[in-house]
Design a protein around this motif. Structure first.
Motif, mmCIF file in Angstrom:
data_model
loop_
_atom_site.group_PDB
_atom_site.id
_atom_site.type_symbol
_atom_site.label_atom_id
_atom_site.label_comp_id
_atom_site.label_asym_id
_atom_site.label_seq_id
_atom_site.Cartn_x
_atom_site.Cartn_y
_atom_site.Cartn_z
ATOM 1 N N ASP A 58 -38.336 -16.686 22.004
ATOM 2 C CA ASP A 58 -39.438 -17.211 22.820
ATOM 3 C C ASP A 58 -38.950 -17.592 24.213
ATOM 4 O O ASP A 58 -39.638 -17.354 25.217
ATOM 5 C CB ASP A 58 -40.071 -18.414 22.137
ATOM 6 C CG ASP A 58 -40.884 -18.036 20.914
ATOM 7 O OD1 ASP A 58 -41.202 -16.836 20.760
ATOM 8 O OD2 ASP A 58 -41.173 -18.928 20.089
ATOM 9 N N THR A 59 -37.775 -18.196 24.284
ATOM 10 C CA THR A 59 -37.233 -18.586 25.588
ATOM 11 C C THR A 59 -36.892 -17.371 26.429
ATOM 12 O O THR A 59 -37.169 -17.336 27.636
ATOM 13 C CB THR A 59 -35.978 -19.457 25.400
ATOM 14 O OG1 THR A 59 -36.324 -20.631 24.660
ATOM 15 C CG2 THR A 59 -35.392 -19.863 26.745
ATOM 16 N N ALA A 60 -36.297 -16.362 25.788
ATOM 17 C CA ALA A 60 -35.950 -15.135 26.506
ATOM 18 C C ALA A 60 -37.204 -14.433 27.027
ATOM 19 O O ALA A 60 -37.247 -13.962 28.166
ATOM 20 C CB ALA A 60 -35.161 -14.202 25.590
ATOM 21 N N ARG A 61 -38.222 -14.354 26.201
ATOM 22 C CA ARG A 61 -39.468 -13.700 26.612
ATOM 23 C C ARG A 61 -40.128 -14.468 27.754
ATOM 24 O O ARG A 61 -40.599 -13.873 28.724
ATOM 25 C CB ARG A 61 -40.436 -13.604 25.435
ATOM 26 C CG ARG A 61 -41.740 -12.888 25.783
ATOM 27 C CD ARG A 61 -42.593 -12.666 24.566
ATOM 28 N NE ARG A 61 -42.949 -13.910 23.905
ATOM 29 C CZ ARG A 61 -43.729 -13.976 22.827
ATOM 30 N NH1 ARG A 61 -44.197 -12.853 22.298
ATOM 31 N NH2 ARG A 61 -44.020 -15.134 22.280
ATOM 32 N N GLY A 62 -40.150 -15.799 27.654
ATOM 33 C CA GLY A 62 -40.733 -16.599 28.719
ATOM 34 C C GLY A 62 -39.986 -16.442 30.032
ATOM 35 O O GLY A 62 -40.595 -16.357 31.108
ATOM 36 N N LEU A 63 -38.656 -16.387 29.959
ATOM 37 C CA LEU A 63 -37.852 -16.270 31.171
ATOM 38 C C LEU A 63 -38.035 -14.911 31.825
ATOM 39 O O LEU A 63 -38.173 -14.812 33.047
ATOM 40 C CB LEU A 63 -36.375 -16.508 30.853
ATOM 41 C CG LEU A 63 -35.402 -16.334 32.027
ATOM 42 C CD1 LEU A 63 -35.800 -17.232 33.198
ATOM 43 C CD2 LEU A 63 -33.976 -16.638 31.579
ATOM 44 N N SER A 141 -26.339 -19.221 36.553
ATOM 45 C CA SER A 141 -25.833 -18.561 37.758
ATOM 46 C C SER A 141 -26.700 -17.357 38.137
ATOM 47 O O SER A 141 -26.868 -17.047 39.320
ATOM 48 C CB SER A 141 -24.382 -18.111 37.543
ATOM 49 O OG SER A 141 -24.301 -17.178 36.476
ATOM 50 N N LYS A 142 -27.273 -16.714 37.130
ATOM 51 C CA LYS A 142 -28.113 -15.535 37.382
ATOM 52 C C LYS A 142 -29.495 -15.924 37.883
ATOM 53 O O LYS A 142 -30.049 -15.282 38.781
ATOM 54 C CB LYS A 142 -28.192 -14.695 36.113
ATOM 55 C CG LYS A 142 -26.829 -14.150 35.677
ATOM 56 C CD LYS A 142 -26.893 -13.460 34.329
ATOM 57 C CE LYS A 142 -25.548 -12.854 33.951
ATOM 58 N NZ LYS A 142 -24.498 -13.871 33.829
ATOM 59 N N THR A 143 -30.070 -16.963 37.301
ATOM 60 C CA THR A 143 -31.386 -17.397 37.768
ATOM 61 C C THR A 143 -31.293 -18.008 39.164
ATOM 62 O O THR A 143 -32.211 -17.858 39.977
ATOM 63 C CB THR A 143 -32.010 -18.417 36.797
ATOM 64 O OG1 THR A 143 -31.124 -19.544 36.621
ATOM 65 C CG2 THR A 143 -32.269 -17.774 35.440
ATOM 66 N N ARG A 147 -33.458 -17.282 42.641
ATOM 67 C CA ARG A 147 -34.040 -18.431 43.345
ATOM 68 C C ARG A 147 -33.564 -18.454 44.793
ATOM 69 O O ARG A 147 -34.328 -18.784 45.703
ATOM 70 C CB ARG A 147 -33.632 -19.715 42.628
ATOM 71 C CG ARG A 147 -34.311 -20.983 43.119
ATOM 72 C CD ARG A 147 -35.790 -20.965 42.829
ATOM 73 N NE ARG A 147 -36.391 -22.291 42.870
ATOM 74 C CZ ARG A 147 -36.692 -22.963 43.981
ATOM 75 N NH1 ARG A 147 -36.430 -22.430 45.168
ATOM 76 N NH2 ARG A 147 -37.270 -24.150 43.907
ATOM 77 N N ALA A 148 -32.302 -18.081 45.016
ATOM 78 C CA ALA A 148 -31.750 -18.047 46.365
ATOM 79 C C ALA A 148 -32.441 -16.989 47.219
ATOM 80 O O ALA A 148 -32.601 -17.170 48.436
ATOM 81 C CB ALA A 148 -30.244 -17.788 46.313
ATOM 82 N N CYS A 149 -32.860 -15.902 46.598
ATOM 83 C CA CYS A 149 -33.583 -14.853 47.333
ATOM 84 C C CYS A 149 -34.908 -15.400 47.861
ATOM 85 O O CYS A 149 -35.298 -15.118 49.003
ATOM 86 C CB CYS A 149 -33.829 -13.654 46.427
ATOM 87 S SG CYS A 149 -32.345 -12.732 45.975
ATOM 88 N N ALA A 150 -35.600 -16.165 47.029
ATOM 89 C CA ALA A 150 -36.866 -16.768 47.453
ATOM 90 C C ALA A 150 -36.624 -17.747 48.601
ATOM 91 O O ALA A 150 -37.401 -17.803 49.566
ATOM 92 C CB ALA A 150 -37.526 -17.476 46.279
ATOM 93 N N ALA A 203 -30.159 -9.446 41.098
ATOM 94 C CA ALA A 203 -30.396 -10.699 40.380
ATOM 95 C C ALA A 203 -31.275 -10.466 39.156
ATOM 96 O O ALA A 203 -31.022 -11.019 38.076
ATOM 97 C CB ALA A 203 -31.050 -11.719 41.312
ATOM 98 N N ILE A 204 -32.298 -9.633 39.300
ATOM 99 C CA ILE A 204 -33.195 -9.342 38.179
ATOM 100 C C ILE A 204 -32.466 -8.567 37.090
ATOM 101 O O ILE A 204 -32.628 -8.845 35.896
ATOM 102 C CB ILE A 204 -34.430 -8.562 38.678
ATOM 103 C CG1 ILE A 204 -35.293 -9.466 39.560
ATOM 104 C CG2 ILE A 204 -35.251 -8.030 37.505
ATOM 105 C CD1 ILE A 204 -36.341 -8.729 40.354
ATOM 106 N N THR A 205 -31.637 -7.612 37.489
ATOM 107 C CA THR A 205 -30.847 -6.854 36.506
ATOM 108 C C THR A 205 -29.914 -7.773 35.724
ATOM 109 O O THR A 205 -29.773 -7.634 34.501
ATOM 110 C CB THR A 205 -30.020 -5.767 37.221
ATOM 111 O OG1 THR A 205 -30.906 -4.829 37.851
ATOM 112 C CG2 THR A 205 -29.140 -5.010 36.226
ATOM 113 N N ASP A 206 -29.290 -8.711 36.406
ATOM 114 C CA ASP A 206 -28.381 -9.649 35.736
ATOM 115 C C ASP A 206 -29.140 -10.530 34.733
ATOM 116 O O ASP A 206 -28.624 -10.819 33.641
ATOM 117 C CB ASP A 206 -27.677 -10.528 36.765
ATOM 118 C CG ASP A 206 -26.675 -9.744 37.604
ATOM 119 O OD1 ASP A 206 -26.275 -8.645 37.171
ATOM 120 O OD2 ASP A 206 -26.302 -10.227 38.689
#
Length: 227
Positions: A58-63, A141-143, A147-150, A203-206
């Motif tokens: 559930d956490t993975a799907r939400g993320l 670190s991946k998320t 976030r840094a891109c935004a 970042a999305i791939t990671d």
């Protein structure tokens, strides 16, 4: 020792049929209780494993959903095509414009474009915290990279507005800085050479690589694929 064995043998030999039945019932009840206890332990262990797996799933799907939502909103925000209705009602690009009017007009455009991004960021941050609680700093670190891109986009928007307020003097004084800010603020979806687009894609791939092992129970339709 011989007397003890003889006594036990005599005891069982002297038991009446009713006593044998009672003893048999006690043995069966004991076996049934032991079997029930074993089944309960095994069932509890399996239930805990399933609950643990469901929490990760559930956490993975939400993320990953929050990640794709943020990706899409960032792309819309960076669209190089600006419609007339995006500007303030009293703004007319064909008439004489002052620096202040120009800066306010673009601030209006960027503010409205940023609002959906901010909503997506809030959901993304909430899902990221849940992921960090389960998987630790490896996912953080991946998320944080996305976030840094935004954040980079938001800073570039402020730089463009400031340049408008100065009549373009900021970017004329530093053309390379101006080029980078404009490329950060606006880029087509197919521009694979754009620096910020590349950062977002990586970042999305990671993040996908981090959560995929926890999505094995999902069907192909449950999560939208990344472009």
């Amino acid at each position: 020792m011989g007397m003890s064995l003889s006594f036990v043998s005599c005891y069982y030999m002297c038991m009446t049929p009713a006593e044998w039945i009672t003893a048999g019932k006690d043995v069966l009840l004991g076996l049934a209780a032991a079997t029930t206890a074993i089944v309960a332990v095994v069932g509890l262990s399996k239930w805990r494993q399933e609950l643990h797996g469901k929490a990760h799933f559930d956490t993975a799907r939400g993320l990953i959903r929050a990640t794709y939502k943020l990706r899409d909103e960032l792309r819309l925000c960076r669209s190089p095509f600006y419609l007339g209705q995006e500007f303030p009602p009293n703004y007319d690009s064909l008439r004489e414009r002052t620096r202040e009017k120009e800066a306010k007009a673009w601030a209006h455009v960027y503010k409205n474009r940023w609002m959906p991004v901010w909503g997506a960021i809030q959901e993304f941050d909430a899902q990221s915290l849940e992921g960090e609680a389960l998987w630790g700093r490896s996912v953080r670190s991946k998320t944080e990279a996305l976030r840094a891109c935004a954040h980079e986009l938001n800073v570039a928007m402020d730089a463009v507005i400031a340049d408008k307020a100065e009549g373009g003097e900021n970017f004329r004084a530093d053309p390379e800085f101006g080029r980078r800010m404009r490329a950060t603020v606006a880029a087509s979806g197919g521009d694979e050479k754009n620096e910020l687009s590349q950062k977002m894609s990586q970042a999305i791939t990671d993040i996908e690589d981090e959560v995929r092992p926890h999505l094995r129970r999902s069907s192909p339709k449950e999560v939208a694929p990344s472009d």
